[in-house]
Write a protein that holds these residues in place. Structure first.
Motif, short mmCIF file in Angstrom:
data_model
loop_
_atom_site.label_atom_id
_atom_site.label_comp_id
_atom_site.label_asym_id
_atom_site.label_seq_id
_atom_site.Cartn_x
_atom_site.Cartn_y
_atom_site.Cartn_z
N GLU A 166 49.24 37.72 36.66
CA GLU A 166 48.81 38.71 37.66
C GLU A 166 47.58 39.45 37.16
N ASN A 167 46.60 39.58 38.04
CA ASN A 167 45.39 40.31 37.70
C ASN A 167 45.68 41.78 37.42
N PHE A 171 41.01 32.07 40.31
CA PHE A 171 41.39 33.44 40.69
C PHE A 171 41.58 33.46 42.18
N ASN A 172 42.72 33.93 42.61
CA ASN A 172 42.99 33.94 44.04
C ASN A 172 44.04 34.99 44.37
N ALA A 173 43.71 35.85 45.29
CA ALA A 173 44.69 36.79 45.84
C ALA A 173 45.49 37.53 44.77
N ARG A 195 43.62 42.22 30.62
CA ARG A 195 43.03 42.04 31.96
C ARG A 195 43.97 41.31 32.91
N HIS A 196 45.06 40.80 32.37
CA HIS A 196 46.10 40.24 33.24
C HIS A 196 47.46 40.54 32.61
N GLY A 197 48.53 40.24 33.34
CA GLY A 197 49.86 40.51 32.82
C GLY A 197 50.87 39.58 33.46
N ASN A 198 52.12 39.72 33.04
CA ASN A 198 53.20 38.87 33.55
C ASN A 198 52.82 37.39 33.48
#
Ligand code: FMN
Length: 139
Positions: free
Chosen positions: A11-12, A45-47, A73-76
């Motif tokens: 996730e972003n 990268f999308n939505a 910068r992202h997670g999960n």
């Protein structure tokens, strides 16, 4: 040496106003580092999600993915697949990019905008095939 393929999505966590610059920075670092250790792959990268395929030796992928997982910068980060493979599908790309965020300049944006999909609904093989097909379709 046998190649491996790793597939994940995440996730972003980048705020919208910094998205374009941060994705450019991620791609710059990826292309430089991956080139040095012989990794090829694709990043989408999308939505609000990233999806990525990494191809290379087991050791190169493990050390690279270790860094990627710690990136705030992202997670999960959800690992979907890490398997040996006899063929590379992204050999010519140290990191191909498929993106559909507003303002992110990408050559494949027309493909990406048609591609709206939620990586949470796909398993590793499906996600890998999807990225491979998107890159081989004419724009
Ligand atoms: C979604 C995402 C994908 C990334 N993919 C890669 C990659 O394929 N290769 C890589 O070296 N770094 C990648 N990074 C960046 C790493 O987390 C890390 O910032 C970078 O490797 C540090 O490189 P440097 O020490 O050369 O600045 C990615 C980061 C994110 C958020």
């Amino acid at each position: 040496m046998t190649d491996f393929r790793l597939v994940y999505y995440s996730e972003n966590r980048i705020p919208p106003e910094r998205l374009e610059a941060e994705i450019e920075a991620i791609l710059g670092a990826s292309r430089r580092n991956n080139g040095l250790v012989g990794i090829s792959g694709a990043l989408m990268f999308n939505a609000g999600f990233f999806a990525q395929v990494l191809e290379g030796t087991q050791q190169a992928i493990e050390s690279t993915f270790e860094r990627i997982q710690q990136d705030r910068r992202h997670g999960n980060v959800q690992l979907l697949d890490f398997t040996s493979t006899s063929t590379r599908s992204f050999l010519t790309w140290s990191m191909a990019f498929i993106g559909s965020s507003e303002g992110v300049a990408v050559s494949l944006s027309s493909i990406a905008s048609r591609s709206g999909f939620d990586p949470r609904n796909l398993d590793g093989t499906q996600l890998f095939s999807r990225l491979r097909d998107l890159l081989s379709e004419p724009g």
